[in-house]
Design a protein around this motif. Structure first.
Motif, PDB file in Angstrom:
ATOM      1  N   TYR A   1      46.702  29.740  43.640  1.00 46.34           N
ATOM      2  CA  TYR A   1      47.286  31.039  43.272  1.00 46.34           C
ATOM      3  C   TYR A   1      47.012  32.441  44.402  1.00 46.34           C
ATOM      4  CZ  TYR A   1      48.249  35.557  41.043  1.00 46.34           C
ATOM      5  OH  TYR A   1      48.662  36.820  40.796  1.00 46.34           O
ATOM      6  N   VAL A   2      48.070  32.946  44.762  1.00 43.47           N
ATOM      7  CA  VAL A   2      47.934  34.025  45.780  1.00 43.47           C
ATOM      8  C   VAL A   2      48.377  35.064  45.617  1.00 43.47           C
ATOM      9  CG1 VAL A   2      48.116  34.755  48.504  1.00 43.47           C
ATOM     10  CG2 VAL A   2      48.131  32.081  47.843  1.00 43.47           C
ATOM     11  N   PRO A   3      47.721  36.246  45.282  1.00 39.86           N
ATOM     12  CA  PRO A   3      48.185  37.565  44.616  1.00 39.86           C
ATOM     13  C   PRO A   3      49.154  38.047  45.650  1.00 39.86           C
ATOM     14  CG  PRO A   3      45.720  37.316  44.557  1.00 39.86           C
ATOM     15  CD  PRO A   3      46.112  36.489  45.380  1.00 39.86           C
TER      16      PRO A   3
ATOM     17  N   PHE B   1      40.799  41.863  45.774  1.00 36.58           N
ATOM     18  CA  PHE B   1      40.128  41.815  44.677  1.00 36.58           C
ATOM     19  C   PHE B   1      39.769  40.218  44.317  1.00 36.58           C
ATOM     20  CE2 PHE B   1      39.146  41.503  40.226  1.00 36.58           C
ATOM     21  CZ  PHE B   1      38.414  42.394  39.957  1.00 36.58           C
ATOM     22  N   ASN B   2      40.955  39.597  44.337  1.00 37.49           N
ATOM     23  CA  ASN B   2      40.854  38.162  43.927  1.00 37.49           C
ATOM     24  C   ASN B   2      39.852  37.172  44.664  1.00 37.49           C
ATOM     25  OD1 ASN B   2      41.650  36.586  41.914  1.00 37.49           O
ATOM     26  ND2 ASN B   2      42.730  35.376  43.316  1.00 37.49           N
TER      27      ASN B   2
ATOM     28  N   LEU C   1      39.631  36.810  39.005  1.00 39.12           N
ATOM     29  CA  LEU C   1      40.114  37.069  37.798  1.00 39.12           C
ATOM     30  C   LEU C   1      41.696  36.979  37.661  1.00 39.12           C
ATOM     31  CD1 LEU C   1      38.788  40.476  36.134  1.00 39.12           C
ATOM     32  CD2 LEU C   1      38.335  37.977  35.496  1.00 39.12           C
ATOM     33  N   LEU C   2      42.531  37.214  38.679  1.00 38.77           N
ATOM     34  CA  LEU C   2      43.769  36.899  38.822  1.00 38.77           C
ATOM     35  C   LEU C   2      44.202  35.357  38.864  1.00 38.77           C
ATOM     36  CD1 LEU C   2      44.671  39.696  41.212  1.00 38.77           C
ATOM     37  CD2 LEU C   2      45.220  39.546  39.087  1.00 38.77           C
ATOM     38  N   THR C   3      43.416  34.537  39.465  1.00 39.38           N
ATOM     39  CA  THR C   3      43.429  33.246  39.637  1.00 39.38           C
ATOM     40  C   THR C   3      43.328  32.685  38.069  1.00 39.38           C
ATOM     41  OG1 THR C   3      42.648  33.091  41.748  1.00 39.38           O
ATOM     42  CG2 THR C   3      42.649  30.980  40.341  1.00 39.38           C
ATOM     43  N   LEU C   4      42.183  33.324  37.649  1.00 37.15           N
ATOM     44  CA  LEU C   4      41.975  32.755  35.772  1.00 37.15           C
ATOM     45  C   LEU C   4      43.205  33.105  35.202  1.00 37.15           C
ATOM     46  CD1 LEU C   4      40.047  31.640  33.613  1.00 37.15           C
ATOM     47  CD2 LEU C   4      39.191  34.193  33.415  1.00 37.15           C
TER      48      LEU C   4
END
Lengths: 420, 259
Positions: free
Chosen positions: A6-8, A16-17, A22-25
């Motif tokens: 996953y890439v924000p 942050f990631n 957390l965003l990957t989660l």
């Protein structure tokens, strides 16, 4: 886990990631591939999460007004019921919430038993679940003691006294648990402390439970391993989220009926009498969710053996992945197991009923037969069944039964090929 | 889905029966129409006010109600005496307050914020005055008895001559609804033992009903609020459930599968 990386999209998100994913989660939880044939018995995991959070939130609020002292506990509960704004609502949600929690957990456990969700590779999920269940019983028992009514006091006396069955050190352990020579103020304060602690332990274990689940992914009604992601799966969001949400709402309607229209039906009237060490109630009965085990305890004439039987009845579940020797997970393809499954359900319900009755005469006889059968199921029937049972051929993918095609022998693996 | 609903309802039903059977042996209590039962159940104000009169003139001689305050009598959902009436009721009782500036305890008329005055100083005094039996506190009495309101209502009317073969000790009475049939309390109600202000005839049956209604309110002062909120909450949940059901159907229509 087969999620692609996953890439924000935003720069800050990426910054942050990289430091805390957390965003990957979140992305993993959203996309999590779930078998699309899960039925409504699978919605109870979500419902249980709701129950836990409800208990913690209402519990925290109650703790702000409750006084853990033998002379004041009963009065403080009445204070909550009368003078705290919506205190009656919060307390009734908390008290009935415990029953709802157990109703849901029993359905969750029996779903697992039916579809063989405890089998390889999900043994750890199952064992964590059993630990959660044990902690739930401990939390519920101690919570029931806190209002300091007659059933609180005498229930605590009976249950803590079970430890005195331990040879040599038993009496000492009981005194140590009580913090004195009978259930009294020290017992109440330590029960309150533990009652406050345990839900957070459960919360931690729930995280592990879900984590362990997300490694192999969900079992499903067909009980076969599926490729993830594939046409057999749907992303968790929105498909499972909305389905769980729908089931949760139905559950909440039942919950609301209890809270608003019969909030005391699941409790015992004696618990509205303040604890009195001088007066023993005519029948000391635990809450309904502990009744099957109470029946097992009382069916054995010897105190120590009774306690051992009761504990084994729960702990035997942890060994289930190895006691059940069948490689086929779902009872749908196990005609004999299916029948034994329903006999077990009936057996446990009978034990629950007997647990509420006086331990004498015919009741005692039925309790003994039912207890014996309970252990027979796990220790004899399940291990033997795995070798003897002729199972129905299992389909290759879950798309097949959903599209309504009759299980095609040419396409199906049978038991022998599975065992290779 | 159908199977699920069928099984789930069987479970819930079973759950109910098990808990029902939990409550000791079944006794046929006297029945009456309670206005506070049901989805929209509310208290009958008149009955609550009369019930308070019976309590205060008869029961309160021995039974305390320590979790209630005089202000509760004027609160919404209760007997709803007017503020003046409630203050007058409170002022008719004397409470001990203090210590004052001289370190002395003193007597003063009760205020709205005071708890109901207790008939005895303590449990021992209550026992001493009642042949060793403690007249239970009535604050949550209805909830503390298996049969609830029906039990209390029946008990008040259940006094009878003891059948032959039953011997009663001095100061013990026969009551067919009492557990074990033996009760220390003598029949508390008799025709016209109170005089109702609203002209209702004070029969034993009427007084039993009124005082039991009052006890129900005392045990569950927020019952009306609970019923009202419950109805709203459940209607809200049902509507939301229907909406979510159709959203779910819509979302899942993208997948060749059934929900």
């Amino acid at each position: 886990m087969s999620d692609h990386e996953y890439v924000p999209s935003s720069k800050f998100g990426k910054w942050f990631n990289d430091r805390l994913p957390l965003l990957t989660l979140a992305s993993h939880l959203t996309d999590y591939p779930t078998p699309k044939n899960l039925n409504y018995w699978w919605t109870f995991g979500g419902i249980l999460t709701f129950c836990l959070i409800t208990q913690i939130v209402t519990g925290l609020t109650l703790a702000m007004h409750y006084i853990a002292h033998a002379d004041m506990a009963f009065e403080s509960v009445e204070h909550i019921m009368r003078d705290v704004n919506y205190g009656w609502l919060i307390r009734y949600i908390h008290a009935n919430g415990a029953s709802m929690f157990f109703l849901a957990v029993y359905i969750h456990i029996f779903r697992s038993l039916f579809y063989g969700s405890y089998k390889s590779p999900r043994e750890i999920i199952w064992i964590i679940g059993i630990i959660i269940y044990l902690l739930m019983m401990a939390a519920a028992f101690m919570g029931y003691v806190l209002p300091w009514g007659q059933m609180s006091f005498w229930g605590a006396t009976v249950i803590t006294n079970l430890f005195s069955a331990i040879p040599l050190v038993g009496e000492g352990i009981v005194t140590w648990l009580w913090g004195g020579y009978s259930v009294d103020n020290p017992t109440l304060t330590r029960f309150f402390t533990l009652h406050y602690l345990i839900p957070f332990l459960i919360l931690g274990l729930v995280v592990l439970h879900i984590w362990a689940l997300h490694v192999p992914g969900n079992n499903n009604p067909v009980g076969i391993d599926i490729k993830k992601p594939s046409k057999d799966t749907v992303p968790f969001h929105p498909y499972i989220v909305i389905k769980d949400g729908f089931a949760l709402l139905m559950f909440m309607i039942v919950f609301a009926f209890f809270v608003f229209y019969s909030p005391n039906i699941l409790g015992h009237a004696d618990n509205y009498i303040e604890a009195n060490p001088m007066v023993t109630p005519a029948h000391i009965v635990p809450e309904w969710y502990l009744l099957p085990f109470y029946a097992i305890l009382r069916s054995v004439p010897d105190k120590l053996l009774g306690v051992v039987a009761m504990l084994s009845a729960i702990l035997i579940l942890a060994a289930l992945p190895w006691l059940d020797t069948s490689k086929i997970r779902s009872a749908v393809f196990r005609p004999l197991y299916k029948q034994f499954y329903w006999i077990l359900v009936a057996d446990v319900l009978i034990l629950g009923y007997i647990g509420a009755m006086p331990a004498e005469g015919l009741y005692l006889l039925i309790a003994r037969v039912a207890t014996a059968y309970y252990f027979l199921h796990f220790l004899v029937i399940l291990p033997v069944l795995g070798f003897k049972e002729k199972t129905i051929p299992v389909p290759l993918s879950i798309t097949e039964p959903i599209l309504g095609g009759s299980p095609n022998l040419a396409m199906a693996k049978n038991k022998e090929s599975l065992n290779k | 889905m159908k199977n699920f609903i069928k099984l789930f309802s069987i479970l819930v039903l079973f759950f109910f029966t098990i808990t029902q059977s939990n409550s000791a042996e079944k006794i046929d209590y006297l029945k009456t129409d309670w206005s506070f039962k049901g989805l929209f159940g509310k208290f009958d104000r008149g009955s609550l006010q009369r019930g308070y009169q019976v309590y205060t003139e008869v029961c309160a001689a021995c039974h305390s109600m320590k979790y209630l305050s005089y202000r509760n009598l004027g609160e919404k959902g209760g007997p709803e005496f007017s503020e003046a009436e409630t203050k007058a009721i409170a002022a008719s009782f004397e409470v001990t307050d203090g210590p004052n500036a001289d370190g002395e305890m003193f007597e003063r008329p009760a205020k709205l914020s005071d708890k109901f005055v207790m008939p005895y100083e303590n449990v021992k005094a209550a026992q001493a005055a009642n042949g060793g039996a403690y007249p239970p506190d009535m604050s949550v009495l209805v909830k503390a008895r298996g049969g609830g309101v029906d039990y209390i209502y029946s008990l008040l009317q259940g006094y009878e001559e003891a059948p032959s073969g039953v011997t009663l000790d001095e100061g013990v009475h026969y009551n067919k609804y009492m557990y074990g049939n033996k009760i220390r309390m003598s029949a508390p109600l008799s025709e016209d033992i109170v005089e109702y202000g609203d002209g209702t005839k004070a029969t034993v049956e009427q007084m039993s009903k009124d005082v039991t209604t009052f006890l129900m309110w005392a045990a569950e002062p927020h019952l009306e609020a609970r019923h009202q909120m419950g109805f709203k909450a459940i209607v809200y949940l049902i509507i939301l459930t229907i909406l979510v059901y159709f959203s779910m159907k819509k979302v899942w229509s993208r997948v060749e599968s059934e929900v």
